[in-house]
Design a protein around this motif. Structure first.
Motif, PDB file in Angstrom:
ATOM      1  N   SER A 115       1.042  -1.075  -0.016  1.00  0.00           N
ATOM      2  CA  SER A 115      -0.093   0.071   0.101  1.00  0.00           C
ATOM      3  C   SER A 115       0.859   1.280  -0.126  1.00  0.00           C
ATOM      4  CB  SER A 115      -0.930   0.096   1.327  1.00  0.00           C
ATOM      5  OG  SER A 115      -0.071   0.409   2.225  1.00  0.00           O
ATOM      6  N   SER A 116       0.210   2.431  -0.311  1.00  0.00           N
ATOM      7  CA  SER A 116       1.108   3.581  -0.540  1.00  0.00           C
ATOM      8  C   SER A 116       1.150   4.320   0.784  1.00  0.00           C
ATOM      9  CB  SER A 116       0.213   4.424  -1.512  1.00  0.00           C
ATOM     10  OG  SER A 116      -0.812   4.574  -1.300  1.00  0.00           O
ATOM     11  N   SER A 117       0.558   3.800   1.905  1.00  0.00           N
ATOM     12  CA  SER A 117       0.440   4.415   3.140  1.00  0.00           C
ATOM     13  C   SER A 117       1.339   3.572   4.361  1.00  0.00           C
ATOM     14  CB  SER A 117      -0.869   4.608   3.623  1.00  0.00           C
ATOM     15  OG  SER A 117      -1.481   3.243   3.659  1.00  0.00           O
ATOM     16  N   ALA A 118       1.873   4.329   5.130  1.00  0.00           N
ATOM     17  CA  ALA A 118       2.362   4.036   6.143  1.00  0.00           C
ATOM     18  C   ALA A 118       1.744   4.212   7.649  1.00  0.00           C
ATOM     19  CB  ALA A 118       3.823   4.425   6.291  1.00  0.00           C
ATOM     20  N   SER A 119       2.102   3.463   8.670  1.00  0.00           N
ATOM     21  CA  SER A 119       1.502   3.839   9.942  1.00  0.00           C
ATOM     22  C   SER A 119       1.757   5.215  10.305  1.00  0.00           C
ATOM     23  CB  SER A 119       1.963   2.781  10.863  1.00  0.00           C
ATOM     24  OG  SER A 119       1.856   3.397  12.275  1.00  0.00           O
ATOM     25  N   MET A 120       0.640   5.927  10.863  1.00  0.00           N
ATOM     26  CA  MET A 120       0.803   7.293  11.056  1.00  0.00           C
ATOM     27  C   MET A 120       1.860   7.457  12.293  1.00  0.00           C
ATOM     28  SD  MET A 120      -2.376   9.872  12.376  1.00  0.00           S
ATOM     29  CE  MET A 120      -3.137   9.953  10.843  1.00  0.00           C
ATOM     30  N   SER A 121       1.777   6.604  13.174  1.00  0.00           N
ATOM     31  CA  SER A 121       2.978   6.893  14.258  1.00  0.00           C
ATOM     32  C   SER A 121       4.310   6.823  13.901  1.00  0.00           C
ATOM     33  CB  SER A 121       2.672   6.113  15.512  1.00  0.00           C
ATOM     34  OG  SER A 121       2.820   4.686  15.051  1.00  0.00           O
ATOM     35  N   GLU A 122       4.621   5.959  12.725  1.00  0.00           N
ATOM     36  CA  GLU A 122       6.031   5.764  12.298  1.00  0.00           C
ATOM     37  C   GLU A 122       6.443   6.794  11.121  1.00  0.00           C
ATOM     38  OE1 GLU A 122       5.038   1.869  10.990  1.00  0.00           O
ATOM     39  OE2 GLU A 122       5.485   0.846  12.886  1.00  0.00           O
ATOM     40  N   TYR A 123       5.184   7.452  10.467  1.00  0.00           N
ATOM     41  CA  TYR A 123       5.479   8.029   9.179  1.00  0.00           C
ATOM     42  C   TYR A 123       6.328   9.309   9.668  1.00  0.00           C
ATOM     43  CZ  TYR A 123       4.846  10.621   5.029  1.00  0.00           C
ATOM     44  OH  TYR A 123       5.115  11.640   3.978  1.00  0.00           O
ATOM     45  N   HIS A 125       8.700   9.728  11.963  1.00  0.00           N
ATOM     46  CA  HIS A 125      10.079   9.389  11.960  1.00  0.00           C
ATOM     47  C   HIS A 125      10.623   8.985  10.799  1.00  0.00           C
ATOM     48  CE1 HIS A 125       9.650   8.889  16.378  1.00  0.00           C
ATOM     49  NE2 HIS A 125       8.490   8.264  16.207  1.00  0.00           N
ATOM     50  N   TYR A 126       9.829   8.352   9.833  1.00  0.00           N
ATOM     51  CA  TYR A 126      10.513   7.839   8.505  1.00  0.00           C
ATOM     52  C   TYR A 126      10.656   9.106   7.599  1.00  0.00           C
ATOM     53  CZ  TYR A 126       8.952   3.061   9.391  1.00  0.00           C
ATOM     54  OH  TYR A 126       8.630   1.866  10.182  1.00  0.00           O
ATOM     55  N   ILE A 127       9.783  10.068   7.448  1.00  0.00           N
ATOM     56  CA  ILE A 127      10.004  11.112   6.613  1.00  0.00           C
ATOM     57  C   ILE A 127      11.019  12.229   7.058  1.00  0.00           C
ATOM     58  CG2 ILE A 127       8.059  12.701   7.697  1.00  0.00           C
ATOM     59  CD1 ILE A 127       8.659  12.308   3.890  1.00  0.00           C
ATOM     60  N   VAL A 156      -0.480  15.425   9.147  1.00  0.00           N
ATOM     61  CA  VAL A 156      -0.828  14.400   9.888  1.00  0.00           C
ATOM     62  C   VAL A 156      -1.289  14.597  11.011  1.00  0.00           C
ATOM     63  CG1 VAL A 156       0.422  12.526  10.938  1.00  0.00           C
ATOM     64  CG2 VAL A 156       1.161  12.963   8.744  1.00  0.00           C
TER      65      VAL A 156
ATOM     66  N   VAL B 238      11.845   3.983  16.763  1.00  0.00           N
ATOM     67  CA  VAL B 238      10.295   4.047  16.347  1.00  0.00           C
ATOM     68  C   VAL B 238       9.430   3.678  17.351  1.00  0.00           C
ATOM     69  CG1 VAL B 238       8.656   4.464  14.562  1.00  0.00           C
ATOM     70  CG2 VAL B 238      11.235   4.608  14.105  1.00  0.00           C
ATOM     71  N   PHE B 258      12.809   1.524   5.251  1.00  0.00           N
ATOM     72  CA  PHE B 258      12.911   1.278   6.629  1.00  0.00           C
ATOM     73  C   PHE B 258      12.186  -0.149   6.801  1.00  0.00           C
ATOM     74  CE2 PHE B 258      12.259   5.748   5.971  1.00  0.00           C
ATOM     75  CZ  PHE B 258      13.094   6.401   6.681  1.00  0.00           C
ATOM     76  N   GLN B 269      -3.615   3.589  12.164  1.00  0.00           N
ATOM     77  CA  GLN B 269      -3.856   4.139  10.992  1.00  0.00           C
ATOM     78  C   GLN B 269      -2.998   4.548  10.323  1.00  0.00           C
ATOM     79  OE1 GLN B 269      -5.628   7.722  13.125  1.00  0.00           O
ATOM     80  NE2 GLN B 269      -6.468   8.789  11.300  1.00  0.00           N
ATOM     81  N   VAL B 271      -1.241   6.855   6.885  1.00  0.00           N
ATOM     82  CA  VAL B 271      -1.263   7.779   6.291  1.00  0.00           C
ATOM     83  C   VAL B 271      -0.250   7.927   5.069  1.00  0.00           C
ATOM     84  CG1 VAL B 271       0.910   8.364   7.739  1.00  0.00           C
ATOM     85  CG2 VAL B 271      -0.213  10.288   6.713  1.00  0.00           C
ATOM     86  N   THR B 278       5.589   6.639  -1.502  1.00  0.00           N
ATOM     87  CA  THR B 278       5.924   5.626  -0.481  1.00  0.00           C
ATOM     88  C   THR B 278       5.223   4.158  -0.508  1.00  0.00           C
ATOM     89  OG1 THR B 278       5.891   7.433   1.074  1.00  0.00           O
ATOM     90  CG2 THR B 278       5.746   5.468   2.040  1.00  0.00           C
ATOM     91  N   THR B 280       4.491   0.641   1.345  1.00  0.00           N
ATOM     92  CA  THR B 280       4.462  -0.347   2.994  1.00  0.00           C
ATOM     93  C   THR B 280       4.078  -1.510   2.449  1.00  0.00           C
ATOM     94  OG1 THR B 280       4.459   1.735   4.012  1.00  0.00           O
ATOM     95  CG2 THR B 280       3.603  -0.179   5.192  1.00  0.00           C
ATOM     96  N   MET B 291      10.550   4.982   0.512  1.00  0.00           N
ATOM     97  CA  MET B 291      10.468   6.195   0.211  1.00  0.00           C
ATOM     98  C   MET B 291      11.401   6.753  -0.922  1.00  0.00           C
ATOM     99  SD  MET B 291       9.880   8.125   3.737  1.00  0.00           S
ATOM    100  CE  MET B 291       8.306   8.175   4.851  1.00  0.00           C
ATOM    101  N   ARG B 296       6.499   5.115  -9.285  1.00  0.00           N
ATOM    102  CA  ARG B 296       5.859   4.006  -8.219  1.00  0.00           C
ATOM    103  C   ARG B 296       6.531   2.639  -8.839  1.00  0.00           C
ATOM    104  NH1 ARG B 296       2.627   5.224  -4.268  1.00  0.00           N
ATOM    105  NH2 ARG B 296       1.473   3.151  -4.080  1.00  0.00           N
TER     106      ARG B 296
END
Lengths: 163, 307
Positions: A115-123, A125-127, A156, B238, B258, B269, B271, B278, B280, B291, B296
């Motif tokens: 998927s093109s999304s990462a977990s909000m809590s990790e994102y 840190h990653y970015i 976010v 993290v 990562f 949730q 994002v 990105t 995942t 990233m 893509r």
């Protein structure tokens, strides 16, 4: 009668198959047309030569082998013979392959669901880590990478605060 | 006669190449990188970033004291207004007016250095394409065209007198601008910059926990696009978990992978990034995120080869 019609019925005339009327007309034509008369003579000579050939029998007796084949084809067959027929076997093999791919391989390969999304809590840190790394390259403006990250963090945070 | 002179001038220009401007693009890149060490400056800068299909224009004031202290104050948009970033050598802090607190942002990243510059020159056709006026100053214009398909092109404006980078632009192969920055006004070596501007005063958040070794076998991709190589492996902490960060670069662009052990909890949730591509995914009990400013399909190819 013209030459074309006469040519077409030469063989029938020699075989004696023409009706009397046609026979008379044909004879009248070849008496006046030397070309058709020559063709008639040629045909008669060729048929006479063919009929003089002797008939020879085969030196090999094929009948026993032919008979065995006929007997074999006529015998009733088991079911697996029917299943091995290409018409049945080819689609069956394809179906088996599809079922193998659908049922067996996923368990072994575990194709990832991307998927093109990462977990909000990790994102966040990653970015931040990605931007810090990007800043060490040529043609990188730290302010640009910082702005991009800050905009993301702000977005976010706003998403997170939404009920 | 005139046409003959013109021809001679053109031939001389062709042979002289960038030498007519006094430096090769490689030299200019090096001087631009080191300019901060030699000049103080103060200016207003605008940064434009493609963000979620729209362009976000950010305005800021930058004050720099040589060799390595910089203070940036964000004015607009409202989302970022009041944020202050102070960089002092390798350290950095960010001030959030909403929380009235300073947060250490850790190592700010070293300037690119010889190795990175060589890599950039190998993977990009870097040319000095002319001069332009930016913020009232004459600037060299350097263009970096990627040697491999799928990469973005870059443009840089370097001050002719002090070699400070006064503009930067990243654009797609079709010319669409992805990001840009440019000074709109700039004072070089003003005599009234107060050193106290670079001091961090007030509440400071405790630094993030230092990351430990990941404690799992780090998986690497067997495929990366042409020109990229693994330049570093780092560890992050993290949400209390050890996370590995693989860093691939081609001298200009970067790819980050990562990875950490996948949790057994309900899916968190999610994002979706608006500033970079990105992806995942999970595999063999690990969660991965990649990233990078790459198409893509390229990211997916790298992801598929990470085992």
């Amino acid at each position: 009668m013209n030459c074309k019609n006469a040519c077409n019925i030469t063989s029938d005339y020699i075989d004696g198959c023409l009706p009397p009327q046609a026979r008379c007309e044909y004879e009248a034509h070849i008496s006046q047309c030397p070309e058709c008369a020559a063709e008639h003579d040629e045909m008669r000579r060729m048929l006479s030569a063919l009929s003089s050939l002797s008939v020879r029998g085969s030196s090999v007796d094929c009948w026993p082998a032919l008979r065995a084949i006929i007997v074999e084809r006529g015998r009733p067959r088991p079911v697996w013979h029917f299943l091995l027929r290409p018409v049945i076997a080819a689609p069956a093999a394809a179906l088996a392959a599809v079922l193998t791919v659908m049922l067996v391989l996923p368990a072994q390969m575990q194709t990832p669901d991307m998927s093109s999304s990462a977990s909000m809590s990790e994102y966040g840190h990653y970015i931040t880590a990605h931007a810090r790394f990007q800043r060490q390259q040529a043609f990188a403006d730290p302010d640009v990478t910082f702005v991009a990250v800050e905009l993301e963090r702000a977005r976010v945070a706003a998403d997170r605060d939404q009920p | 006669m005139i046409s003959r002179q013109l021809k001679l001038a053109l031939v001389a220009l062709l042979f002289a190449g960038p030498g007519v401007f006094g430096a090769t693009p490689g030299d200019l890149l090096r001087r631009a990188e080191e300019a901060d060490k030699h000049v103080d400056y103060r200016g207003i800068k605008t940064v434009t970033v493609a963000f979620g299909g729209e362009n976000a224009v950010v305005r800021m004031k930058v004050v720099h004291l040589k060799p390595d202290r910089t203070r940036t104050v964000y004015f607009a948009p409202a989302l970022l207004a009041g944020i202050i970033v102070i960089r002092d050598g390798p350290d950095g802090w960010r001030y959030y007016p909403k929380e009235d607190v300073w947060e250490p942002i850790g190592h700010c990243g070293l300037p690119c250095g010889d190795a990175v510059r060589r890599e950039a020159l190998r993977n990009y056709d870097i040319r000095l394409v002319g001069t332009e006026r930016v913020a009232g100053r004459e600037a060299y214009v350097i263009h970096a065209l990627p040697r491999y398909r799928g990469e973005a092109a870059h443009r840089m404006w370097v001050d002719q007198q002090c070699y400070l980078v006064i503009g930067m632009q990243t654009e797609t192969s079709s010319g669409t601008v992805l990001r840009s920055s440019r000074y709109v006004s700039l004072q070089i070596d003003p005599s009234d910059i107060d050193a106290s501007l670079f001091e961090v005063r007030g509440k400071i958040k405790p630094a993030a926990r230092k990351a430990s070794a990941p404690g799992f076998k780090v998986m690497k991709p067997s495929y990366v696009p042409d020109g990229y190589r693994l330049v570093a492996t780092a560890s992050l902490c993290v949400n209390g978990c050890a996370c590995s960060h693989l860093q691939f670069a081609n001298g200009v662009n970067t790819i980050s992978i990562f990875q950490h052990k996948a949790g057994k909890d309900a899916p968190a949730q999610k994002v979706e990034s608006k500033v970079t591509n990105t992806l995942t995914w999970t595999r063999d009990g690990m969660e991965f995120t990649i990233m990078g400013d790459l198409p893509r399909p390229e990211l997916k190819k790298i992801a598929d080869s990470t085992k």
